[in-house]
Design a protein around this motif. Structure first.
Motif, short mmCIF file in Angstrom:
data_model
loop_
_atom_site.label_atom_id
_atom_site.label_comp_id
_atom_site.label_asym_id
_atom_site.label_seq_id
_atom_site.Cartn_x
_atom_site.Cartn_y
_atom_site.Cartn_z
N PRO A 86 3.13 31.19 20.83
CA PRO A 86 3.79 31.15 19.53
C PRO A 86 3.32 30.02 18.64
O PRO A 86 3.71 29.93 17.47
N THR A 87 2.49 29.14 19.18
CA THR A 87 1.94 28.03 18.41
C THR A 87 0.44 27.94 18.69
O THR A 87 -0.10 28.68 19.51
N GLY A 88 -0.21 27.00 18.01
CA GLY A 88 -1.62 26.76 18.28
C GLY A 88 -2.53 27.38 17.24
O GLY A 88 -2.10 28.14 16.35
N PRO A 89 -3.85 27.10 17.32
CA PRO A 89 -4.82 27.58 16.33
C PRO A 89 -4.86 29.10 16.18
O PRO A 89 -5.05 29.62 15.08
N GLY A 90 -4.71 29.82 17.29
CA GLY A 90 -4.77 31.28 17.23
C GLY A 90 -3.66 31.86 16.38
O GLY A 90 -3.89 32.75 15.55
N MET A 91 -2.47 31.35 16.55
CA MET A 91 -1.32 31.82 15.76
C MET A 91 -1.50 31.45 14.29
O MET A 91 -1.22 32.26 13.40
N VAL A 92 -1.98 30.24 14.02
CA VAL A 92 -2.20 29.81 12.65
C VAL A 92 -3.26 30.68 11.98
O VAL A 92 -3.10 31.13 10.84
N ALA A 93 -4.36 30.94 12.69
CA ALA A 93 -5.43 31.76 12.13
C ALA A 93 -4.95 33.16 11.84
O ALA A 93 -5.29 33.75 10.79
N MET A 94 -4.16 33.73 12.75
CA MET A 94 -3.66 35.09 12.53
C MET A 94 -2.75 35.15 11.31
O MET A 94 -2.86 36.06 10.48
N LEU A 95 -1.86 34.17 11.16
CA LEU A 95 -0.96 34.16 10.01
C LEU A 95 -1.71 33.96 8.70
O LEU A 95 -1.40 34.58 7.69
#
Length: 245
Positions: A86-95
């Motif tokens: 629910p956190t981290g670079p992957g979640m940020v990139a997706m959003l």
């Protein structure tokens, strides 16, 4: 089947001459009307939403997340659900991918058109819509994607090359011109206390970067994409303006 696939490949890889600059400008004006006129925008915005949710889905897969489904709604909103951290670079990139996707798709389309591949653009659109169909999770979204995919497929197969080029240019202009508008709508809604739980709100919670900075980043990126797209699609016109100045 082999013969049909061979014909599709030959048509998709063939090159088509670019329309005259005056025609490209005229198509851009039509696209601008589809974006600015309220009644037209209520339909055109579906294309932007498809691109928005498609961007979420693509980046989710690229960052190792597991897609749980995509929904498209009659009010032109949408949602893409994925499973993962629910956190981290992957979640940020997706959003972050959602509000950037229409401009990126429009710019990629402009580059294809500049290379003379208007038919390939429509076939790529059909292929992408077909992949999204595998993840759609509501009836309205299924209907929207089927209509768009069938329309693009039938147009690319049965219409003359010049007409296909005009449609490809229209799609590209719509994506480029429409990309900033959802960001402006989001900014207006957030000022009124609406749109809670939006991509920007989630990005702010994850990164501690103020929402206004995310909004400005998305807006500037979309405007930059439009500017580059204009240069790619109308190099002679841009050069003429620069020379006059």
């Amino acid at each position: 089947m082999r013969e049909v696939l061979s014909q599709i490949w030959e048509r998709a890889t063939a090159t088509q001459p670019a329309p005259e600059p005056a025609v490209v400008v005229a198509v851009a004006l039509v696209a601008l009307a589809l974006v600015l006129l309220p009644r037209a925008w209520s339909l055109t915005r579906h294309l932007v939403t498809i691109s928005h949710e498609g961007g979420h889905a693509l980046v989710a897969v690229l960052t190792g997340r597991r897609l749980r489904g995509i929904r498209l709604h009659a009010d032109t909103s949408g949602v893409t659900l994925s499973r993962g951290r629910p956190t981290g670079p992957g979640m940020v990139a997706m959003l972050a991918a959602g509000y950037l996707a229409p401009a990126v798709a429009g710019l990629a389309s402009a580059l294809l058109l500049a290379a003379g591949h208007s038919l390939a653009l429509l076939w790529l659109a059909v292929g992408w819509l077909s992949l999204m169909l595998l993840q759609i999770r509501n009836a309205y979204g299924l209907l929207v994607l089927l209509v768009c995919a069938a329309g693009a497929g039938l147009a690319s197969w049965y219409l003359a090359g010049t007409t296909v080029s005009l449609l490809a240019y229209l799609l590209t202009w719509v994506l480029l011109l429409a990309a900033p508008k959802p960001v402006l709508e989001l900014m207006r809604q957030r000022r009124r206390g609406q749109a809670r739980g939006s991509d920007v709100d989630q990005l702010t919670r994850l990164t501690r970067v103020p929402a206004l900075l995310w909004e400005l980043l998305f807006l500037l990126a979309n405007v930059a994409g439009l500017a580059v797209g204009v240069f790619v699609l109308l190099p002679s016109v841009v050069a003429g303006f620069s020379w006059s100045a």
